[in-house]
Design an enzyme around this catalytic site. Structure first.
Site, short mmCIF file in Angstrom:
data_model
loop_
_atom_site.label_atom_id
_atom_site.label_comp_id
_atom_site.label_asym_id
_atom_site.label_seq_id
_atom_site.Cartn_x
_atom_site.Cartn_y
_atom_site.Cartn_z
N HIS A 106 0.79 -1.16 -0.02
CA HIS A 106 0.31 -0.13 0.04
C HIS A 106 1.38 1.03 -0.20
CE1 HIS A 106 -3.46 2.83 0.26
NE2 HIS A 106 -2.73 2.75 1.67
N ASP A 123 -4.39 9.60 2.97
CA ASP A 123 -4.55 7.63 3.25
C ASP A 123 -5.36 7.48 1.96
OD1 ASP A 123 -4.08 5.11 2.65
OD2 ASP A 123 -2.86 4.98 4.33
N CYS A 170 -3.80 2.50 -5.22
CA CYS A 170 -3.53 3.70 -4.37
C CYS A 170 -1.91 4.51 -4.43
CB CYS A 170 -2.71 3.16 -2.40
SG CYS A 170 -1.89 1.13 -3.15
#
Length: 234
Positions: A106, A123, A170
């Site tokens: 991630h 995030d 991501c």
């Protein structure tokens, strides 16, 4: 993901070397690797050429975060001239194994704004990288001021950060948010009440805009590739 037998070099851009496998990653729904993010950060640095802004390569950000002795970072960080930067952007990876190259699953983004003296963590997946972002913050925060007596920056978790709609984009959100923040900084546009870029990010980073990022990055790479490499990749 299937890869070519020979992973040929297709582009050298500034200090970044891209290979055929990187094009394959961008062509499909795959997790972005370090090289692609480093390329795009280098591209943004060229697009927004100012000494006030620093986009830190993933390998450097990972080393800062993972360094076992924070005090030993001084000589390593000196060439970055962190105290001179008005804006610094760090990619955050959740890799906990320093022996594993390009590990982790991630990406998120940590951005420092000097005037507000704050680090903001963006995030795209419910804040799961918060521990790693704070680890990076704790490692670097003492090196952002001009002197040891300068007040320390604060850490802010952006709870309203744009969220990904799948399990693999991501890295694209990191590139899109970095671009939005750089554009905000260059434009000098009206800032939010807290003097930051949150409105700009919310407006510019949406699932539809992020969905185009793969093709946009691919297009930039192909536009920079020599003709001989273009012939190989067709």
């Amino acid at each position: 993901m299937g890869k070519s037998g020979v992973d040929e070099k297709i582009l050298s851009y500034n200090d970044v070397v891209l290979r055929q496998s990187d094009l394959e990653i961008l062509s499909g729904p795959y997790f972005l690797n370090d090289r692609i993010i480093e390329f795009y950060f280098s591209y943004l640095s060229s697009r927004y050429p100012t000494k006030d802004v620093l986009l830190v390569p993933p390998s450097i950000a990972f080393w800062i975060m993972s360094c076992p002795v924070v005090e030993s970072l001084k000589d390593f960080l000196e060439p970055l001239h962190l105290p001179d930067k008005k804006l610094a952007i760090f990619p955050v990876n959740d890799n906990d194994d320093v022996s594993k190259a390009e590990g982790g699953s991630h990406w998120s983004l940590l951005a420092f704004e000097k005037k507000s003296n704050v680090f903001v963590h963006h995030d795209s997946f419910r804040g799961i990288n918060k521990r790693h972002a704070k680890q990076l913050f704790n490692a670097v925060v003492g090196y952002m001021g001009a002197s040891n007596s300068a007040p320390g920056a604060t850490y802010l978790e952006c709870n309203d950060s744009p969220q990904q709609v799948n399990s693999y984009d991501c890295g694209l959100y990191v590139t899109a948010i970095a671009r939005a923040i750089c554009s905000w900084h260059e434009s000098g546009e009206d800032k939010d009440r807290d003097g930051l870029w949150f409105s700009a990010v919310k407006q510019q980073v949406t699932p539809s805009s992020v969905a185009t990022m793969r093709d946009e990055i691919l297009s930039e790479i192909r536009g920079l590739m020599p003709q001989s490499s273009l012939a190989v990749t067709k």
